[in-house]
Design a protein around this motif. Structure first.
Motif, short mmCIF file in Angstrom:
data_model
loop_
_atom_site.label_atom_id
_atom_site.label_comp_id
_atom_site.label_asym_id
_atom_site.label_seq_id
_atom_site.Cartn_x
_atom_site.Cartn_y
_atom_site.Cartn_z
N GLN A 172 34.07 -12.57 22.72
CA GLN A 172 34.03 -12.49 24.18
C GLN A 172 33.01 -11.42 24.57
O GLN A 172 33.19 -10.24 24.28
N SER A 173 31.95 -11.86 25.23
CA SER A 173 30.88 -10.93 25.59
C SER A 173 31.33 -10.00 26.71
O SER A 173 32.02 -10.41 27.63
N PRO A 174 30.93 -8.74 26.64
CA PRO A 174 31.24 -7.81 27.74
C PRO A 174 30.42 -8.11 29.00
O PRO A 174 30.74 -7.63 30.09
N ILE A 175 29.37 -8.91 28.82
CA ILE A 175 28.51 -9.24 29.96
C ILE A 175 29.09 -10.43 30.70
O ILE A 175 29.07 -11.57 30.21
N THR A 176 29.65 -10.19 31.86
CA THR A 176 30.25 -11.25 32.67
C THR A 176 29.36 -11.56 33.87
O THR A 176 28.47 -10.79 34.23
N LEU A 177 29.63 -12.70 34.51
CA LEU A 177 28.88 -13.06 35.72
C LEU A 177 29.12 -12.03 36.81
O LEU A 177 28.19 -11.67 37.55
N GLU A 178 30.35 -11.52 36.89
CA GLU A 178 30.65 -10.51 37.90
C GLU A 178 29.82 -9.25 37.66
O GLU A 178 29.27 -8.67 38.61
N ALA A 179 29.70 -8.85 36.40
CA ALA A 179 28.92 -7.65 36.08
C ALA A 179 27.45 -7.86 36.43
O ALA A 179 26.79 -6.95 36.97
N LEU A 180 26.93 -9.03 36.15
CA LEU A 180 25.52 -9.33 36.47
C LEU A 180 25.29 -9.33 37.98
O LEU A 180 24.27 -8.84 38.46
N LEU A 181 26.25 -9.86 38.72
CA LEU A 181 26.14 -9.86 40.18
C LEU A 181 26.16 -8.43 40.72
O LEU A 181 25.43 -8.10 41.68
N VAL A 182 26.98 -7.58 40.10
CA VAL A 182 27.04 -6.18 40.53
C VAL A 182 25.71 -5.48 40.25
O VAL A 182 25.17 -4.77 41.11
N LEU A 183 25.17 -5.64 39.05
CA LEU A 183 23.88 -5.04 38.70
C LEU A 183 22.78 -5.51 39.65
O LEU A 183 21.94 -4.73 40.10
N ASP A 184 22.80 -6.80 39.94
CA ASP A 184 21.79 -7.37 40.84
C ASP A 184 21.88 -6.75 42.23
O ASP A 184 20.87 -6.39 42.84
N ALA A 185 23.08 -6.64 42.75
CA ALA A 185 23.29 -6.08 44.10
C ALA A 185 22.87 -4.61 44.15
O ALA A 185 22.23 -4.17 45.12
N ILE A 186 23.22 -3.83 43.14
CA ILE A 186 22.86 -2.40 43.12
C ILE A 186 21.34 -2.25 43.08
O ILE A 186 20.77 -1.41 43.79
N ASP A 187 20.70 -3.08 42.24
CA ASP A 187 19.24 -2.99 42.13
C ASP A 187 18.55 -3.36 43.44
O ASP A 187 17.58 -2.72 43.85
N ARG A 188 19.05 -4.39 44.10
CA ARG A 188 18.43 -4.85 45.34
C ARG A 188 18.70 -3.89 46.51
O ARG A 188 17.82 -3.65 47.34
N ARG A 189 19.91 -3.33 46.56
CA ARG A 189 20.28 -2.47 47.69
C ARG A 189 19.99 -1.00 47.43
O ARG A 189 19.93 -0.20 48.38
N GLY A 190 19.82 -0.62 46.17
CA GLY A 190 19.42 0.75 45.86
C GLY A 190 20.53 1.75 45.63
O GLY A 190 20.29 2.87 45.18
N SER A 191 21.77 1.37 45.94
CA SER A 191 22.89 2.30 45.72
C SER A 191 24.18 1.53 45.53
O SER A 191 24.30 0.37 45.92
N PHE A 192 25.16 2.24 44.93
CA PHE A 192 26.48 1.62 44.72
C PHE A 192 27.15 1.33 46.06
O PHE A 192 27.80 0.29 46.23
N ALA A 193 26.99 2.26 47.02
CA ALA A 193 27.66 2.10 48.31
C ALA A 193 27.13 0.88 49.07
O ALA A 193 27.90 0.08 49.61
N ALA A 194 25.79 0.72 49.08
CA ALA A 194 25.19 -0.40 49.80
C ALA A 194 25.53 -1.72 49.11
O ALA A 194 25.78 -2.74 49.76
#
Length: 301
Positions: free
Chosen positions: A3-25
């Protein structure tokens, strides 16, 4: 089971942080609290034994390892999104992908107009287009390499389960370069005249079927090419003469780059067909056939 630790949810989170620039955004975009995103990222970093983000002022910046993970992860997200779209498309009776072959003799202008209209109606359907010559198109359809065949020349193969109707009829003309010897004739040329000159021939693209030919000048020297567009170039270059669909060379004739040669007792037209397997009843294929028939019918009114 691994079972890979890389989930779709994790990828979506990384994508959102990168696009918005912060965890809060990113949390605001995803409808979560920042601590939930921090937990997901921290857990992923621990399981992979890497650092994914570093702080630069108020921004969270991906490390090289994090950038690699997100770059590849976005490919996964795109593929999953595409699968979802195709599944919904299929559920409504439309094929996720339609493979089309068109004969090299066909003018692609009307072809692309129809495909543009179809895709404006059904943007989630993927189109796979390929060019064939003579028997090659029929072979591709019979062998289930394509679902639709356009501009195929006759005769129609006597294959059970194959449906073909006339799509259009094209005018066939003999053309030569503007300085070719044939342009100096002051009378219709005969087959005996044509034997003296090299003719440009397009290879049949069939792999297994017996190759066919059309409007071959018997006993002349031949120069072979792989598609009609190359045949036109070869004739313009003065390498030989050849029979072509008038609409493929109309502009060149008007510009004077090519000259139409009057031939005694020549075949001056050819029927082209649209064909498909009768077992293929997808709504996408039905709509495409309807659009092509309507378009070519309007062209000949």
């Amino acid at each position: 089971m691994y079972q890979s630790p890389i989930t779709l949810e994790a990828l979506l989170v990384l994508d959102a942080i990168d696009r918005r620039g912060s965890f809060a955004a990113a949390a605001e975009q995803l409808g979560k609290v920042p601590s939930a995103l921090s937990y997901i990222v921290q857990k992923l970093e621990e399981q992979l034994a890497v650092t994914l983000f570093v702080r630069q002022g108020r921004r969270s910046i991906l490390t090289p390892a994090g950038r690699h993970l997100l770059t590849e992860g976005r490919k996964v997200l795109g593929a999953v999104s595409k699968i979802a779209e195709q599944t919904q498309t299929l559920a409504h009776g439309f094929e996720p992908k339609i493979r089309i072959a068109y004969d090299s003799i066909l003018d692609t202008g009307p072809l692309y107009q129809v495909l543009k209209q179809f895709l404006s109606e059904h943007a989630d359907v993927e189109i796979d287009l390929r060019e064939e010559v003579m028997s090659g198109g029929w072979e591709a359809l019979i062998d289930d390499q394509v679902e639709l065949l356009l501009g195929a020349p006759g005769p129609v193969p006597s294959q059970q389960g194959l449906r073909a109707i006339q799509l259009t009829s094209i005018k066939i003309v003999l053309v030569a370069a503007k300085n070719h010897e044939l342009t100096q004739f002051n009378r219709p040329v005969t087959q005996a005249d044509l034997k003296r000159f090299r003719s440009i021939i397009v290879h049949d693209s069939a792999k297994l079927a017996v190759p066919r030919s059309s409007n071959i000048i018997a006993q002349s020297k031949h120069f072979y090419v792989t598609r009609v567009s190359e045949k036109i170039k070869a004739i313009k270059a003065g390498l030989g003469i050849g029979f072509l669909a008038y609409d493929r060379v109309e502009n060149a004739l008007k510009k004077g780059d090519l000259v139409q040669i009057d031939v005694a007792d020549a075949i001056d037209s050819s029927d082209l067909y649209i064909a498909w397997k009768t077992t293929n009843r997808g709504k996408g294929l039905q709509r495409l056939r309807s659009l092509f028939n309507e378009h070519y019918l309007q062209m000949h009114r």
